[in-house]
Design an enzyme around this catalytic site. Structure first.
Site, short mmCIF file in Angstrom:
data_model
loop_
_atom_site.label_atom_id
_atom_site.label_comp_id
_atom_site.label_asym_id
_atom_site.label_seq_id
_atom_site.Cartn_x
_atom_site.Cartn_y
_atom_site.Cartn_z
N LYS A 1 0.71 -1.18 0.15
CA LYS A 1 0.01 0.36 0.38
C LYS A 1 0.64 0.92 0.11
CE LYS A 1 -3.61 -2.36 1.93
NZ LYS A 1 -4.08 -3.26 3.45
N GLN B 1 -4.89 -1.67 9.90
CA GLN B 1 -4.48 -3.12 8.90
C GLN B 1 -4.87 -4.33 10.26
OE1 GLN B 1 -3.12 -3.58 5.71
NE2 GLN B 1 -4.01 -5.70 6.40
N ASP C 1 -11.73 1.89 3.50
CA ASP C 1 -11.36 1.06 3.63
C ASP C 1 -13.13 0.26 3.11
OD1 ASP C 1 -9.94 -0.68 3.27
OD2 ASP C 1 -9.68 -0.81 5.45
#
Lengths: 281, 281
Positions: free
Chosen positions: B53, B97, B120
């Site tokens: 990422k 995460q 997200d």
């Protein structure tokens, strides 16, 4: 052969007794469940709905307040009122009666209600919790339908369910509730091709499209559980459902009548969620 | 006859160019899109994901920060960190995460992220907005699949779509996106009976069940658009999808390969939503 009628009226009566007991229990702990209904303007249908809600609340020992505002209220003023009731510990449920006048953004108003007091289950946070599979407040009509299915011990897991209609307050949350209960769920709607054929795959069929007598016997798998959410008026002003009841009753295994089926469950679940909300304080 | 391959790798490249331009435009206005990734502990897979990422962000000119925390961090400390980044105007996206260590309630942490920075798309408020049909941030994998379908000009309205798998981050939002685009959508899962038969009704089939090579040609309607979200390892450690690609490719009209299909789209949409989020500031 004729379908077993699933009476929402009867279940609502049963739940009334249950709720009366819940309220009495709460009162012994010094808690009176409270519901405030915000009503803007003079819409006739809204007046009736609000009156019915207040009446039901009273019957159950739920404290209810109907706050009336003139049609000219500004969005800001209404948002301030909601903020006030969000912070008022006497009210465990807040209901904004729709529709609202044009100068007010209804979405903004619904979103302003504290999601914990959103006993209608319309707040996007509550919709999201439902989608995630961890529901808190649930839209009252589909929630009431689930209660009806459970009351009649309808098996849901592994069954094929079809929901016709994809409104935010009925079709979409209904599909999620059936999915949570392990049905295989099809969401059908006005753009669906071969709608009768799709409907005919359903062990459980929920119809919420707002078109009187639209669903005929060709839509029905023999023995299916058929739920009619429709509330339409025919040419004579008679209340009819989305389902052509006389012919469908000969094919279906279970059917909800109109009136007296789904209708009485909506207001029942509104009260139920208000009381549940008070229990958590 | 063999299915047309829908390359997520190729589309991701195209979107990279588009996003580079978006970022450059923002920079001329004095805005640099920022993404902070919160990484707790030393999980190997998480380390790799986070590295990828950060690398992608750098490539696009997106400012990225990886904040590392020891495995022993408390829930309260992590929530405080999130609160800090919620208020930090330099970051338009916040990504926690997963997985998180046991002492931390992951749900609580996800819910603590400002929904406007939830790139997200996992926040229940964003899930709710999607259910209501007014999406803001969308779960990246299904969002990426929609981009793939559009890129290949797949007609969705009026088509029959079947989604196998009902996870919060793929299956459920996928079904809502297809519904929003007027497909008739069936949500199938492990409890679905006659799964192959249900799948075979699909003009568009999305499979996200996490079982290698599970879907065989018996599941496929000839000419169907077939999307494989699976990322599994076979006995030899090779990356395989949920779909038995060799035989399905002979029946389907379109197919996403694994790797190089859906996979590259997820991180692409994460970046896209970060940049979009910066545009709105």
């Amino acid at each position: 052969m004729s379908a077993i009628m699933m009476s929402g009226k009867a279940l609502a009566e049963e739940m009334n007794s249950e709720m009366l007991e819940m309220v009495n229990n709460l009162k012994t702990k010094g808690i009176t469940p409270g519901l405030v209904v915000l009503l803007v303007g003079e819409d006739q249908a809204s007046q009736t709905y609000v009156r019915n809600k207040a009446k039901r609340a009273e019957k159950l020992g739920v404290h209810s307040l109907v706050k009336r505002y003139p049609n000219t209220i500004t969005e800001e003023e209404l948002l301030n009122e909601i903020d006030r009731f969000n912070r008022d510990a006497d009210f465990h449920g807040i209901l904004v009666q729709l529709p609202l006048p044009k100068q007010i953004n209804a979405e903004k108003v619904v979103n302003a209600v504290d999601s914990k007091k959103d006993v209608d289950g319309f707040h996007p946070l509550n919709m999201g919790k439902l989608l995630i599979g961890k529901p808190d407040k649930i839209a009252c009509t589909p929630y009431g339908i689930m209660k009806l299915l459970k009351r009649h011990q309808i098996e849901i897991a592994g069954k094929t369910a079809v929901v016709i209609g994809r409104s935010t307050i009925v079709g979409k949350p209904m599909a999620q509730l059936l999915l949570m209960n392990d049905a295989t769920v099809t969401m059908a709607h006005s753009k669906t091709q071969n709608l009768a054929e799709v409907a005919r795959t359903a062990d459980i069929l929920v119809v919420a499209i707002g078109r009187g007598n639209f669903v005929t016997k060709e839509f029905i798998k023999p023995g299916a559980v058929v739920i009619d959410v429709g509330m339409n008026r025919d040419a004579d002003g008679k209340l009819i459902g989305d389902i052509k009841a006389d012919e469908v009753a000969k094919v279906a295994g279970y059917l909800t009548p109109v009136p007296g089926g789904v209708g009485p469950m909506t207001i029942t679940m509104l009260m139920y969620q208000t009381i549940e909300s008070a229990k958590r304080i």
